[in-house]
Scaffold this active site. Structure first.
Site, short mmCIF file in Angstrom:
data_model
loop_
_atom_site.label_atom_id
_atom_site.label_comp_id
_atom_site.label_asym_id
_atom_site.label_seq_id
_atom_site.Cartn_x
_atom_site.Cartn_y
_atom_site.Cartn_z
N HIS A 16 0.29 10.64 1.33
CA HIS A 16 -0.03 9.23 1.03
C HIS A 16 -0.22 9.12 -0.47
O HIS A 16 -1.06 9.81 -1.05
CB HIS A 16 -1.28 8.80 1.79
CG HIS A 16 -1.50 7.32 1.77
ND1 HIS A 16 -0.64 6.43 2.37
CD2 HIS A 16 -2.47 6.56 1.21
CE1 HIS A 16 -1.08 5.19 2.19
NE2 HIS A 16 -2.19 5.25 1.48
N LYS A 75 2.57 -2.88 3.28
CA LYS A 75 1.93 -2.79 1.98
C LYS A 75 2.58 -1.65 1.22
O LYS A 75 2.76 -0.55 1.76
CB LYS A 75 0.45 -2.50 2.20
CG LYS A 75 -0.33 -2.14 0.96
CD LYS A 75 -1.81 -2.21 1.26
CE LYS A 75 -2.63 -1.63 0.12
NZ LYS A 75 -4.06 -1.92 0.29
N LYS A 94 2.41 0.69 -2.26
CA LYS A 94 1.60 1.10 -3.39
C LYS A 94 2.47 1.10 -4.64
O LYS A 94 3.63 1.53 -4.60
CB LYS A 94 1.04 2.51 -3.15
CG LYS A 94 -0.04 2.55 -2.08
CD LYS A 94 -1.32 1.92 -2.57
CE LYS A 94 -2.48 2.16 -1.60
NZ LYS A 94 -3.70 1.44 -2.04
N ASP A 108 0.03 -3.20 -3.83
CA ASP A 108 -1.30 -2.84 -4.35
C ASP A 108 -1.10 -2.00 -5.60
O ASP A 108 -0.54 -0.90 -5.54
CB ASP A 108 -2.07 -2.04 -3.28
CG ASP A 108 -3.52 -1.76 -3.70
OD1 ASP A 108 -3.90 -2.17 -4.82
OD2 ASP A 108 -4.25 -1.15 -2.90
N GLU A 166 -2.27 -7.12 -4.80
CA GLU A 166 -3.64 -6.61 -4.75
C GLU A 166 -4.01 -5.92 -6.06
O GLU A 166 -3.28 -5.05 -6.54
CB GLU A 166 -3.76 -5.64 -3.56
CG GLU A 166 -5.16 -5.08 -3.38
CD GLU A 166 -5.28 -4.24 -2.13
OE1 GLU A 166 -4.42 -4.35 -1.22
OE2 GLU A 166 -6.24 -3.45 -2.04
N ASP A 217 -9.89 -5.97 -4.85
CA ASP A 217 -10.36 -4.78 -4.13
C ASP A 217 -11.32 -4.01 -5.04
O ASP A 217 -12.54 -4.08 -4.87
CB ASP A 217 -9.18 -3.92 -3.69
CG ASP A 217 -9.60 -2.73 -2.86
OD1 ASP A 217 -10.80 -2.63 -2.51
OD2 ASP A 217 -8.76 -1.86 -2.55
N LYS A 272 -14.16 -3.54 2.46
CA LYS A 272 -14.18 -2.16 2.94
C LYS A 272 -15.63 -1.81 3.16
O LYS A 272 -16.42 -1.78 2.21
CB LYS A 272 -13.59 -1.20 1.90
CG LYS A 272 -12.09 -1.38 1.69
CD LYS A 272 -11.59 -0.45 0.60
CE LYS A 272 -10.10 -0.62 0.39
NZ LYS A 272 -9.65 0.02 -0.85
N GLU A 300 -5.80 -3.68 7.10
CA GLU A 300 -4.96 -2.49 6.88
C GLU A 300 -5.65 -1.29 7.54
O GLU A 300 -5.65 -0.19 7.00
CB GLU A 300 -4.73 -2.25 5.39
CG GLU A 300 -6.03 -2.14 4.61
CD GLU A 300 -5.84 -1.76 3.15
OE1 GLU A 300 -4.70 -1.67 2.67
OE2 GLU A 300 -6.87 -1.53 2.48
MG MG Z 1 -6.58 -1.53 -2.68
#
Ligand code: MG
Length: 383
Positions: A26, A171, A173, A202, A228, A253, A277, A331
């Site tokens: 990831h 999403k 990255k 993001d 994001e 975020d 979160k 997510e």
């Molecule tokens: Mg984020």
């Protein structure tokens, strides 16, 4: 049966680091992880009730400065002495005393705060969401994080998931590549998916204002539906400028961890959607407070993840289902990324939605054999 003082009184606290392998690497803007370290915190009461919480950051201290190693030392050294002999339903009193002793460290505090809720709910025989005021929903939409493989592979993966009904939005990255190359790659992917699926990006706070002003309009023109956190968390004024510039929502975020951050975001209209979160906010109660601020300002919230296992994901799910303002999906795909399951019964994903489990506490139970197999023996991971 009435709940006794012994049922509620904390006798022992265990903190256990696990290294849980992922199905595929990831990638974030700054780091790539192939296993996720998590810190399980187990609160045992005198009558044998056990509450579990998870401390977890996205692959290391780059996001917010904490790591599972720092969390373990902080909890074992400074927090556990404050817990022993206290009641698990004294959550606000315990929070105040911990905060007097330990500044910041919201991820570590989350592990403890969630374990207190789980233990208290189990003592009462009710689900954690009951302690938060009951349910606004029983499931939540889950977006999927696409990897950093070549464009064709990523598009193929997205279309397969879309056609299988597993996810409706994706999403991506960004921020690891030079901005021009990154933008070209994401535009190419987005143009193939936009129309049939929602595509969000993001930046993980990687760009500055100028880079954002240059490249984000191109991403929006290609069909990106949400951006994001393009700029560093503390640069809320820059975030507000970008939010005013773009015709699509900007999501905060890294800029949002505390109720004070939330008030500042509202005042500056810095983001149209907020990423909640439970992990970064200090647990369920502070997260609920922040959703209430968002709701009062008419800002929808999104159920964010730090790549939690089933324990942390269940905690985030209880919050997302109990807080009426979490209306922008989630997510909460963490468990789908892991190659090993640490729950006895995995969380259920049905038709693109994560279903709230039933049962007392978080509604999930650790598989202790899996925990033993993944347990790290030394504080620092050996290579
Ligand atoms: Mg984020």
């Amino acid at each position: 049966m009435p709940v006794s003082h012994d049922d509620l009184t904390i006798e022992r606290v265990e903190t256990i680091i696990l290294d849980v392998p992922l199905r595929r690497p990831h990638k974030f803007a700054r780091v790539t992880m192939d296993a996720q370290p998590v810190l399980l915190t187990l609160i045992h009461t005198r009558s044998g009730v056990v509450g579990v919480g998870e401390g977890v950051v996205p692959g290391g201290p780059w996001w917010g400065g904490e790591s599972v190693e720092s969390m373990k030392v902080t909890i074992d050294t400074y927090v556990v002495p404050l817990l022993l002999g206290r009641r698990v339903d004294d959550i606000e009193g315990i929070w105040r005393d911990i905060s007097d002793r330990v500044n910041a460290n919201l991820y570590a505090k989350t592990a403890v705060e969630v374990a207190l809720h789980d233990a208290w709910a189990r003592c009462l025989g009710v689900p954690v969401h009951t302690l938060l005021g009951g349910l606004a929903r029983t499931s939540i939409d889950v977006t999927w994080a696409l990897g950093a493989e070549p464009e064709e592979v990523v598009v193929e993966e997205a279309l397969a998931k879309l056609h299988a009904g597993e996810h409706r939005s994706f999403k991506l990255k960004m921020g690891a590549l030079p901005p021009e190359e990154d933008t070209r790659r994401i535009c190419a992917i987005t143009e193939k998916l936009a129309g049939s699926a929602g595509v969000r990006v993001d930046l993980n706070a990687r760009w500055d204002l100028m880079t954002s002003r240059t490249y984000l309009p191109r991403l929006v023109a290609a069909g990106v539906e949400l951006v994001e956190q393009p700029v560093p968390g503390e640069q809320v004024e820059a975030l507000a400028e970008i939010n005013a510039l773009l015709p699509v929502p900007v999501m905060a975020d890294e800029s949002l961890r505390t109720p004070v951050d939330a008030v500042r975001l509202v005042r500056l209209r810095a983001a149209d959607v907020w990423s909640m979160k439970t992990t970064k906010m200090g647990g369920l109660r502070r997260s609920r407070d922040i959703v209430a601020i968002a709701k009062a300002a008419d800002i929808p919230c999104h159920g964010g993840t730090s790549i939690e296992t089933g324990i942390g994901t269940a905690a985030s799910l209880h919050l997302a289902c109990a807080a009426p303002g979490v209306t922008w999906g989630s997510e909460l795909f963490g468990p789908l990324l892991f190659a090993e399951e640490i729950l006895q019964t995995p969380l259920r994903y049905v038709d693109g939605e994560l279903q709230l489990p039933e049962g007392p506490g978080l509604g999930v139970t650790l598989n202790l054999d899996a925990v033993a197999a993944l347990r790290r023996t030394d504080l620092v991971r050996g290579e």
